[in-house]
Design a protein around this motif. Sequence first.
Motif, mmCIF file in Angstrom:
data_model
loop_
_atom_site.group_PDB
_atom_site.id
_atom_site.type_symbol
_atom_site.label_atom_id
_atom_site.label_comp_id
_atom_site.label_asym_id
_atom_site.label_seq_id
_atom_site.Cartn_x
_atom_site.Cartn_y
_atom_site.Cartn_z
ATOM 1 N N UNK A 1 38.797 -13.890 14.930
ATOM 2 C CA UNK A 1 40.191 -14.045 15.365
ATOM 3 C C UNK A 1 41.194 -13.506 14.346
ATOM 4 N N UNK A 2 40.817 -13.567 13.068
ATOM 5 C CA UNK A 2 41.740 -13.073 12.034
ATOM 6 C C UNK A 2 41.622 -11.565 11.834
ATOM 7 N N UNK A 3 40.814 -10.921 12.644
ATOM 8 C CA UNK A 3 40.656 -9.484 12.496
ATOM 9 C C UNK A 3 39.654 -9.111 11.417
ATOM 10 N N UNK A 4 38.944 -10.111 10.903
ATOM 11 C CA UNK A 4 37.959 -9.813 9.862
ATOM 12 C C UNK A 4 36.607 -9.543 10.487
ATOM 13 N N UNK A 5 35.853 -8.739 9.771
ATOM 14 C CA UNK A 5 34.533 -8.397 10.275
ATOM 15 C C UNK A 5 33.558 -9.542 10.025
ATOM 16 N N UNK A 6 32.756 -9.824 10.990
ATOM 17 C CA UNK A 6 31.761 -10.891 10.839
ATOM 18 C C UNK A 6 30.395 -10.298 11.118
ATOM 19 N N UNK A 7 29.499 -10.558 10.199
ATOM 20 C CA UNK A 7 28.135 -10.064 10.379
ATOM 21 C C UNK A 7 27.255 -11.227 10.819
ATOM 22 N N UNK A 8 26.550 -11.050 11.889
ATOM 23 C CA UNK A 8 25.663 -12.102 12.367
ATOM 24 C C UNK A 8 24.228 -11.612 12.249
ATOM 25 N N UNK A 9 23.434 -12.362 11.544
ATOM 26 C CA UNK A 9 22.017 -12.003 11.411
ATOM 27 C C UNK A 9 21.203 -13.075 12.094
ATOM 28 N N UNK A 10 20.396 -12.639 13.042
ATOM 29 C CA UNK A 10 19.558 -13.603 13.750
ATOM 30 C C UNK A 10 18.104 -13.205 13.603
#
Lengths: 340, 296
Positions: free
Chosen positions: B48-57
């Motif tokens: 939501x803040x425009x930041x990149x989020x990395x999701x590792x599953x």
Amino acid sequence: MRPILLQGHERALTQIRYNRDGDLIFSTAKDQHVCAWYAHNGERLGTYHGHQGALWTVDVDPTSTIIATGAADNTVKLWDIKSGKCLKTWDFDTAVKRVEFAEDGSRLLAVTEKRMGFLGTIVVLDINLDVNAEQSSEKSLVITCEESKATVAGWSCLNKYIIAGHEDGSVSKYNAKTGEQIDNVQIHELDQLITDIQWSQDRTYFITASKDKSAKIVNVQDLEIMKTYTTDTPLNSACITPKKDFVILGGGQDAMGVTQTSARQGKFEARFYHKIFEEEIGRVRGHFGPLNTVAVDPQGRGYASGGEDGYVRVHQFDKGYFDFTYEVERQAKAAQQQHL
Amino acid sequence: MATKAIPTKGADWADDEDLDDTVDALPQGTTTTNKDGTKTIVTWRFNDDGKKVKTTRRIRFTTHKEVVNPRVAERKQWGKFGLSAKDAAGPTADTTSVGENIIFRPSSNWRKDSKEEKTEAGSMKEKLEGKKVKCRICNGEHFTARCPFKDTMTPVGEEGAADPAAGPADSVADAAGGLGKGKSSYVAPHLRGDGAGAGAGDRMGGGKYERDDLATLRVTNVSEMAEEQELRDMFERFGRVTRVFLAKDRETGLAKGFAFISFQERTDAAKACEKMDGYGFKHLILRVEFAKKAAA
């Protein structure tokens, strides 16, 4: 086993039913809608809106096309399962406490409450299982219970008899065509209300649950008590499991006394008894109110319980359940194999 | 050489921040297959803040074939209606949740088992129920501290076994003996004499933990495919098993290769240790020994 919790109702559950294939669950509660759920993952298929009072009962026809509900607004309604549309409404003088489809789905019985000068009755309605067809408004049969009102009722095998459980703890057998009372037997203690009747798979015998803290298996032929399961708490519901010879009983302290007892003392557990040996084999905890209704998957894969706490808990049986046998059962099986 | 080994596939965790600053577009998600059959899926999105989020599953795929009644299969395709009309496919969090795991094992002596549990809990109460308060000075029916003769008389039979029902404060003070003259001085449990003080200390420190350690077996070289239930079944032959712990990998759910089995009786544990050491289980030879006490 990991139960699935279904939170579709805001008030106490009144009845749960599986359809014949065991893939859908219908639940009714004292709030005014019915919920339909997928049994395998607890996904809600939809809700049925239209009743104006607490819902007491639901039943699904054998082909899983329509459901019937009975409510405190003195009506029985018929619904299309797939779309959620109300197909038909029948009006009565008093609240409807129980509905059940006949084995072939062609008829429906409804048990009405004794109230406001009206006697309790069992009404039979003719049903057309086609969703688009016009339903008849006529009541094809009315049985009036003059002595003690009926609380629950159901159809025996081949729709030959209507079996009713009464407020005074007795069970009656009526001819399903003429409505004539054939037999009345005091099954439970006098003046201890029968809270539930559920059928064996072939509908030749049934299990009753009563406030007298016991459940009994009774055969249809002569209303003879075959088995008795004694507990330490008033029972609200009982069912017979297919595939395994068990029965599941649900009950607990009365709703009124709940606030005065802890969850442990309240005995809010589903109790499993061995059907033949009448011995308790285990309990399943989880509800924090008395169990108002238990229902078992007709395919024997699991069961669901609904409590005063507003939750439905759906359980899938695991390996331990299916593996459990008594020593004598194992011996009998071994002997049989040797014989072959 | 070790120093030359620069990671070639994927970015190092230390580089993450640099990437965030320099690249505006989202990096391509990656899917790698691990040695143990699991898949690591990396996806990127903006929060939501425009930041990149990395999701590792890390996911294990298992194919589970099921024959479904055509009527049931058809019903699974039905559209939702009523209050659920707007719900997406699959269970929604507001109506459906998964409860905690319930262990349900039907057993013919279910009632007996639960009764035992109850009596254990209630036993202390029952033991104390019959006991009457007894003064150690005059044997009257009151606590020693309340004795009318406490300033004028010495207790009868000083070193005699202390009555558990007597007030604990008194027994401490008495047992202190030479250490603390005044009645109010505190004496640490380990400094107390061999009277009631030592008894109380034992009860506190020991109890169930001690017993547990004595009858616990450590089983090593357990197959990855082992289940707690299988171990329980194997060891229950030797006596009542109170606890089975099988260490499992949190992500893959496979056993790590060791387990602890607690017995109610040490004799049963000894028997099991002797019989099960060297037992072949799922192509591996089990090694069974008594668990060493955890370092204090």
